[in-house]
Write a protein that holds these residues in place. Sequence first.
Motif, PDB file in Angstrom:
ATOM      1  N   GLY A 258       0.774  -1.427   0.127  1.00 18.71           N
ATOM      2  CA  GLY A 258       0.111   0.392  -0.495  1.00 18.71           C
ATOM      3  C   GLY A 258       1.154   1.491   0.414  1.00 18.71           C
ATOM      4  N   ALA A 259       0.543   2.362   0.051  1.00 17.80           N
ATOM      5  CA  ALA A 259       0.637   3.638   0.236  1.00 17.80           C
ATOM      6  C   ALA A 259       0.038   4.543   1.253  1.00 17.80           C
ATOM      7  CB  ALA A 259       1.053   4.433  -1.025  1.00 17.80           C
ATOM      8  N   ASN A 260       1.330   5.650   1.528  1.00 16.41           N
ATOM      9  CA  ASN A 260       0.795   6.617   2.742  1.00 16.41           C
ATOM     10  C   ASN A 260       1.112   7.738   1.321  1.00 16.41           C
ATOM     11  OD1 ASN A 260      -0.840   5.500   4.209  1.00 16.41           O
ATOM     12  ND2 ASN A 260       1.666   5.891   5.749  1.00 16.41           N
ATOM     13  N   LEU A 261       0.768   9.172   1.899  1.00 14.58           N
ATOM     14  CA  LEU A 261       0.842   9.999   0.605  1.00 14.58           C
ATOM     15  C   LEU A 261       0.138  11.181   1.095  1.00 14.58           C
ATOM     16  CD1 LEU A 261       2.272  11.591  -1.951  1.00 14.58           C
ATOM     17  CD2 LEU A 261      -0.245  11.329  -2.869  1.00 14.58           C
ATOM     18  N   THR A 262       1.302  12.076   1.758  1.00 16.72           N
ATOM     19  CA  THR A 262       0.817  13.955   2.070  1.00 16.72           C
ATOM     20  C   THR A 262       1.500  14.387   0.913  1.00 16.72           C
ATOM     21  OG1 THR A 262       0.267  12.658   3.974  1.00 16.72           O
ATOM     22  CG2 THR A 262       0.428  15.212   3.921  1.00 16.72           C
ATOM     23  N   VAL A 263       0.308  15.805   0.818  1.00 18.27           N
ATOM     24  CA  VAL A 263       1.186  16.491  -0.713  1.00 18.27           C
ATOM     25  C   VAL A 263       1.037  17.529   0.336  1.00 18.27           C
ATOM     26  CG1 VAL A 263       0.963  18.156  -2.518  1.00 18.27           C
ATOM     27  CG2 VAL A 263       0.577  15.702  -2.629  1.00 18.27           C
ATOM     28  N   HIS A 264       1.944  19.144   0.157  1.00 20.38           N
ATOM     29  CA  HIS A 264       1.998  19.545   0.663  1.00 20.38           C
ATOM     30  C   HIS A 264       2.107  21.077  -0.496  1.00 20.38           C
ATOM     31  CE1 HIS A 264       3.335  18.185   4.489  1.00 20.38           C
ATOM     32  NE2 HIS A 264       4.061  17.347   4.205  1.00 20.38           N
ATOM     33  N   ARG A 265       1.737  22.300   0.157  1.00 16.09           N
ATOM     34  CA  ARG A 265       1.762  23.491  -0.357  1.00 16.09           C
ATOM     35  C   ARG A 265       2.955  24.290  -1.363  1.00 16.09           C
ATOM     36  NH1 ARG A 265      -3.085  24.722   3.030  1.00 16.09           N
ATOM     37  NH2 ARG A 265      -4.430  25.208   2.016  1.00 16.09           N
ATOM     38  N   THR A 266       3.591  23.908  -0.384  1.00 17.14           N
ATOM     39  CA  THR A 266       5.357  23.701  -1.452  1.00 17.14           C
ATOM     40  C   THR A 266       5.863  22.834  -1.982  1.00 17.14           C
ATOM     41  OG1 THR A 266       5.981  21.715   0.628  1.00 17.14           O
ATOM     42  CG2 THR A 266       6.151  24.446   1.153  1.00 17.14           C
ATOM     43  N   ILE A 267       4.733  21.740  -2.660  1.00 14.12           N
ATOM     44  CA  ILE A 267       4.804  21.488  -3.619  1.00 14.12           C
ATOM     45  C   ILE A 267       6.072  20.354  -3.503  1.00 14.12           C
ATOM     46  CG2 ILE A 267       5.381  21.515  -6.424  1.00 14.12           C
ATOM     47  CD1 ILE A 267       3.406  23.773  -5.242  1.00 14.12           C
ATOM     48  N   ALA A 268       5.413  19.881  -2.298  1.00 10.63           N
ATOM     49  CA  ALA A 268       6.434  18.898  -2.102  1.00 10.63           C
ATOM     50  C   ALA A 268       5.256  17.220  -1.794  1.00 10.63           C
ATOM     51  CB  ALA A 268       7.382  18.945  -0.910  1.00 10.63           C
ATOM     52  N   ALA A 269       5.484  16.538  -0.983  1.00  4.60           N
ATOM     53  CA  ALA A 269       5.212  15.756  -0.649  1.00  4.60           C
ATOM     54  C   ALA A 269       5.841  14.312  -0.202  1.00  4.60           C
ATOM     55  CB  ALA A 269       3.774  15.063  -2.332  1.00  4.60           C
ATOM     56  N   ASP A 270       5.075  14.095   1.178  1.00  2.74           N
ATOM     57  CA  ASP A 270       5.795  12.536   2.139  1.00  2.74           C
ATOM     58  C   ASP A 270       5.326  11.460   1.730  1.00  2.74           C
ATOM     59  OD1 ASP A 270       7.555  14.402   3.584  1.00  2.74           O
ATOM     60  OD2 ASP A 270       5.510  14.727   5.183  1.00  2.74           O
ATOM     61  N   VAL A 271       5.798  10.279   1.486  1.00  5.45           N
ATOM     62  CA  VAL A 271       5.726   9.264   0.132  1.00  5.45           C
ATOM     63  C   VAL A 271       6.482   8.258   0.992  1.00  5.45           C
ATOM     64  CG1 VAL A 271       5.836   7.813  -1.479  1.00  5.45           C
ATOM     65  CG2 VAL A 271       6.047  10.532  -2.099  1.00  5.45           C
ATOM     66  N   ASN A 272       5.403   7.302   1.445  1.00  6.82           N
ATOM     67  CA  ASN A 272       6.122   6.316   2.276  1.00  6.82           C
ATOM     68  C   ASN A 272       5.415   5.510   1.276  1.00  6.82           C
ATOM     69  OD1 ASN A 272       5.027   8.619   4.667  1.00  6.82           O
ATOM     70  ND2 ASN A 272       7.082   7.143   5.034  1.00  6.82           N
ATOM     71  N   ALA A 273       6.236   4.304   0.964  1.00  7.60           N
ATOM     72  CA  ALA A 273       5.845   2.920  -0.410  1.00  7.60           C
ATOM     73  C   ALA A 273       6.787   2.100  -0.050  1.00  7.60           C
ATOM     74  CB  ALA A 273       5.075   3.449  -1.587  1.00  7.60           C
ATOM     75  N   GLY A 274       5.490   0.690  -0.080  1.00  6.09           N
ATOM     76  CA  GLY A 274       6.658  -0.430  -0.018  1.00  6.09           C
ATOM     77  C   GLY A 274       5.999  -1.293   0.694  1.00  6.09           C
ATOM     78  N   THR A 275       6.281  -2.574   0.558  1.00  6.99           N
ATOM     79  CA  THR A 275       5.888  -3.328   1.154  1.00  6.99           C
ATOM     80  C   THR A 275       6.590  -4.426   2.220  1.00  6.99           C
ATOM     81  OG1 THR A 275       5.954  -4.709  -1.223  1.00  6.99           O
ATOM     82  CG2 THR A 275       5.697  -6.267   0.293  1.00  6.99           C
ATOM     83  N   GLU A 276       5.624  -4.908   3.247  1.00  6.51           N
ATOM     84  CA  GLU A 276       6.486  -5.696   4.655  1.00  6.51           C
ATOM     85  C   GLU A 276       5.684  -6.589   4.408  1.00  6.51           C
ATOM     86  OE1 GLU A 276       6.571  -3.181   8.352  1.00  6.51           O
ATOM     87  OE2 GLU A 276       4.699  -4.318   8.611  1.00  6.51           O
ATOM     88  N   ILE A 277       5.687  -7.586   4.899  1.00  5.82           N
ATOM     89  CA  ILE A 277       5.880  -9.138   5.498  1.00  5.82           C
ATOM     90  C   ILE A 277       6.088  -9.055   6.579  1.00  5.82           C
ATOM     91  CG2 ILE A 277       5.794 -10.976   4.976  1.00  5.82           C
ATOM     92  CD1 ILE A 277       6.634 -10.693   1.778  1.00  5.82           C
ATOM     93  N   ILE A 278       5.617  -9.949   7.122  1.00  2.00           N
ATOM     94  CA  ILE A 278       5.834 -10.632   8.895  1.00  2.00           C
ATOM     95  C   ILE A 278       5.743 -11.521   8.896  1.00  2.00           C
ATOM     96  CG2 ILE A 278       5.175  -9.933  11.203  1.00  2.00           C
ATOM     97  CD1 ILE A 278       4.266  -7.483  10.861  1.00  2.00           C
ATOM     98  N   ILE A 279       6.067 -12.899   9.017  1.00  5.23           N
ATOM     99  CA  ILE A 279       5.884 -14.317   9.129  1.00  5.23           C
ATOM    100  C   ILE A 279       6.583 -15.060  10.629  1.00  5.23           C
ATOM    101  CG2 ILE A 279       6.321 -16.507   8.314  1.00  5.23           C
ATOM    102  CD1 ILE A 279       7.557 -15.097   6.371  1.00  5.23           C
ATOM    103  N   PRO A 280       5.638 -14.762  11.569  1.00  8.25           N
ATOM    104  CA  PRO A 280       5.394 -15.148  12.964  1.00  8.25           C
ATOM    105  C   PRO A 280       5.055 -17.212  13.275  1.00  8.25           C
ATOM    106  CG  PRO A 280       3.153 -14.266  12.890  1.00  8.25           C
ATOM    107  CD  PRO A 280       3.912 -14.373  11.632  1.00  8.25           C
ATOM    108  N   VAL A 281       6.226 -17.488  14.141  1.00  7.54           N
ATOM    109  CA  VAL A 281       6.009 -19.009  14.286  1.00  7.54           C
ATOM    110  C   VAL A 281       5.566 -18.917  15.966  1.00  7.54           C
ATOM    111  CG1 VAL A 281       6.868 -21.197  15.078  1.00  7.54           C
ATOM    112  CG2 VAL A 281       7.029 -19.227  12.998  1.00  7.54           C
ATOM    113  N   ALA A 282       4.511 -18.841  16.654  1.00  5.92           N
ATOM    114  CA  ALA A 282       4.257 -18.983  17.775  1.00  5.92           C
ATOM    115  C   ALA A 282       3.943 -20.299  18.760  1.00  5.92           C
ATOM    116  CB  ALA A 282       2.953 -18.086  17.989  1.00  5.92           C
ATOM    117  N   TYR A 283       4.142 -20.009  19.723  1.00  4.12           N
ATOM    118  CA  TYR A 283       4.031 -21.377  21.088  1.00  4.12           C
ATOM    119  C   TYR A 283       3.153 -20.686  22.478  1.00  4.12           C
ATOM    120  CZ  TYR A 283       4.676 -24.996  24.744  1.00  4.12           C
ATOM    121  OH  TYR A 283       4.433 -25.958  25.221  1.00  4.12           O
ATOM    122  N   ALA A 284       2.605 -21.233  23.805  1.00  6.84           N
ATOM    123  CA  ALA A 284       1.737 -20.500  24.004  1.00  6.84           C
ATOM    124  C   ALA A 284       1.175 -21.990  25.108  1.00  6.84           C
ATOM    125  CB  ALA A 284       0.190 -19.258  23.842  1.00  6.84           C
TER     126      ALA A 284
END
Length: 373
Positions: free
Chosen positions: A138-164
């Motif tokens: 997915g992606a997060n994007l925030t554009v500013h009036r200064t003609i700039a943009a904060d971009v957070n984009a990528g992929t994350e995978i979490i693979i847990p193996v759990a015991y209780a």
Amino acid sequence: MHCRPIISKCLLTMLTLSSTLAFSRELKWTHYGVRPLAMGNAYVAVADDFNALFYNPAGLARLESWHGELLNPKVGVSALTVKTISTVTSLAGSGSTGVESTLTAFEALSGKPQWINVGWTPHLVFPGFGIGMGLDLGANLTVHRTIAADVNAGTEIIIPVAYAKNFLEDRLSLGVAVKGLFTTGVDREFSLADITAFSKKDADSTGAELKDYVVAGKGVGVDLGMLFTPVTSGEPTLGISIADVGGTPYKATKVGSAVLGAPKPRSPAVNTGISYKPIKTGSYYVLTTVDAHAINQPIHFSKKLNFGTEWGFGKVLKLQAGLHQGSLSGGFQLDAWVLVLRFATYAEQIGHVAGESATGTDRRYVAQIKVLI
């Protein structure tokens, strides 16, 4: 210069990249589950389904039977993003060109966080043991009036193996999860001059390519969890989870011939919650819960507190509501055996303090469907 190529490339990047490289002021200590989010994300002291793999591994000890899902795609979008796509499409189709149109587009987006996400959480859990995967694109994007943009984009995978395991006549449950973490993406503010980073670099062009801003890494983290229910009446339960014990650093990875920079380490997060069932009969129940997340991190308390409730009617229907960072959340889970449908709406507070800015409240909608197993 026609503004459509710039706008199209920005939108294409937003839709095709992914992000759980969290927005700089977005508190995210776990892989978000749809049912927990509908309950205000107050889930540490509940953890009674596969989401225990990500929220509190101790919950696996209290499962009564095994449960598995393979095909359960998830999709999420914010209300602002739907509105923005409509606005930008109108501007692009108006036939206007040049700097004025570009400025108009940026003005329409200015200060409004955009979010889009797709995911997948296959898993197999048993009483006391479980393995799963949380995949987010997915992606997060925030554009500013200064003609700039904060971009957070990528992929994350979490693979847990759990015991209780349960102790003290099943009143105390302790759990541990070892998780593999894989992430790649962009986390940067781009100026107008950097927009070329969103397109393929031509042989005669100057400036950086998108890959020059990409970070990628892998790591191994450990989560610990505890649930304690002193009495059976009402099942009052104290839950504690410690995510990324000691912090989880990422080791930089190589993509093709390029060695990319490593993402920032994941900080440890101490999370606690209390749940209670004031009503429980053979046909339905009412569950209430309150959480405090990342209490060890220097984040305003208004972003840490979450409240939730759930009405369960047999094993078929669950209705949820809650307060996530001061904003209403809600949703449902419909379980028809071969078909499970989950839906949640919640608001993410992007600012430093919940509710400090109307434009800092990002209303989101998430749906997940499971078919067959």
